[in-house]
Enzyme design. Sequence first.
Site, PDB file in Angstrom:
ATOM      1  N   ASN A  10     -88.749  19.975  74.722  1.00 15.12           N
ATOM      2  CA  ASN A  10     -87.756  20.871  75.309  1.00 15.12           C
ATOM      3  C   ASN A  10     -87.892  20.722  76.824  1.00 15.12           C
ATOM      4  OD1 ASN A  10     -86.194  22.935  76.273  1.00 15.12           O
ATOM      5  ND2 ASN A  10     -87.449  24.595  75.428  1.00 15.12           N
ATOM      6  N   LYS A  12     -86.114  21.885  79.161  1.00 11.91           N
ATOM      7  CA  LYS A  12     -85.676  23.055  79.945  1.00 11.91           C
ATOM      8  C   LYS A  12     -84.800  22.586  81.112  1.00 11.91           C
ATOM      9  CE  LYS A  12     -89.691  25.477  78.199  1.00 11.91           C
ATOM     10  NZ  LYS A  12     -90.695  26.517  78.357  1.00 11.91           N
ATOM     11  N   HIS A  95     -84.788  30.454  71.812  1.00 14.51           N
ATOM     12  CA  HIS A  95     -85.987  30.220  72.622  1.00 14.51           C
ATOM     13  C   HIS A  95     -86.341  31.501  73.379  1.00 14.51           C
ATOM     14  CE1 HIS A  95     -88.629  28.752  75.769  1.00 14.51           C
ATOM     15  NE2 HIS A  95     -88.921  27.775  74.930  1.00 14.51           N
ATOM     16  N   GLU A  97     -87.060  32.060  76.303  1.00 16.19           N
ATOM     17  CA  GLU A  97     -86.392  32.225  77.611  1.00 16.19           C
ATOM     18  C   GLU A  97     -84.952  32.706  77.422  1.00 16.19           C
ATOM     19  OE1 GLU A  97     -87.588  28.322  78.953  1.00 16.19           O
ATOM     20  OE2 GLU A  97     -89.643  29.075  78.902  1.00 16.19           O
ATOM     21  N   GLU A 167     -93.502  30.218  68.886  1.00 11.51           N
ATOM     22  CA  GLU A 167     -93.956  30.052  70.270  1.00 11.51           C
ATOM     23  C   GLU A 167     -94.359  31.417  70.821  1.00 11.51           C
ATOM     24  OE1 GLU A 167     -92.058  26.383  72.231  1.00 11.51           O
ATOM     25  OE2 GLU A 167     -90.535  27.920  72.297  1.00 11.51           O
ATOM     26  N   GLY A 173     -95.933  27.824  79.013  1.00 17.10           N
ATOM     27  CA  GLY A 173     -96.014  27.464  80.422  1.00 17.10           C
ATOM     28  C   GLY A 173     -97.184  28.097  81.149  1.00 17.10           C
ATOM     29  N   SER A 212     -97.891  25.513  75.595  1.00 12.97           N
ATOM     30  CA  SER A 212     -98.969  24.759  76.250  1.00 12.97           C
ATOM     31  C   SER A 212     -99.578  23.675  75.356  1.00 12.97           C
ATOM     32  CB  SER A 212    -100.045  25.707  76.794  1.00 12.97           C
ATOM     33  OG  SER A 212     -99.466  26.571  77.774  1.00 12.97           O
TER      34      SER A 212
END
Length: 249
Positions: A10, A12, A95, A97, A167, A173, A212
């Site tokens: 991904n 992003k 996701h 985000e 996730e 991240g 991660s």
Amino acid sequence: MTREIYIVGNWKMNQKISDIESFFNAMKKIKGKYNCHAWVAPQAMHIETCLKLGRDNGILVGSQNCADHQSGAYTGELSPLSLKDIGAHFSIIGHSERRHIYGEVDNYLNAKTLLALQSGLWAIFCVGEKLEEREAGKTNEVVKRQVTEGLKNIPSEYHDRIIIAYEPVWAIGTGKTATPQQAQEVHSFIRNELLEQINLDAKAISILYGGSVKPSNVKELLGQNDIDGALVGGASLKGEDFGKLCMPE
Ligand code: 13P
């Protein structure tokens, strides 16, 4: 359908054309050697470039998001049907985000998932708890709600194009990977206690871990019974690293 291993990058909101060319040049060197399905989700404007460059490498390409409508007056949205039309293979949906920065909620994600599947795309449906939810002992409750609401009423004819990605938000991240045991516990909860309740074939669905993941920890994560691959952000941007994730030593 059998469970298979997927390594999905991904990207992003990253990668210029020159970065993408370097990525595929590096992947070309290990073409045919990956022991998984290798997929990438670039920014929407790069999907066609990746389709061209990915074709020779056996890498399939998808989107990071898609709309809950097929066409019409929805400025800025990405139609699942148009994604399918240009050759995209899948869409990531839900996701963290999208959920937490853009406020996407369960019902809306359910509509997007259904539409993506009806359009012929695969759906990588993401779930995961925030740090405060984990600390309050609410991980299973949160993941259960996300899965049952987000994947409700999906007709069985589409089930073989659903992949779930767990996730944990606190691991995205941050460099803080869930331990393989922590990840395995939630994957097993999703598979054994949850999927059958909503009529999905628990044994067949691939559940990816994200947060991660990097070349140094992928092997141990993939060694867990219920982890069938990884959804990878930062470590998927360079072909050299992504290649290592696709063929762990
Ligand atoms: P990182 O691998 O950068 O933690 O990102 C994970 C992720 O959000 C993939 O969708």
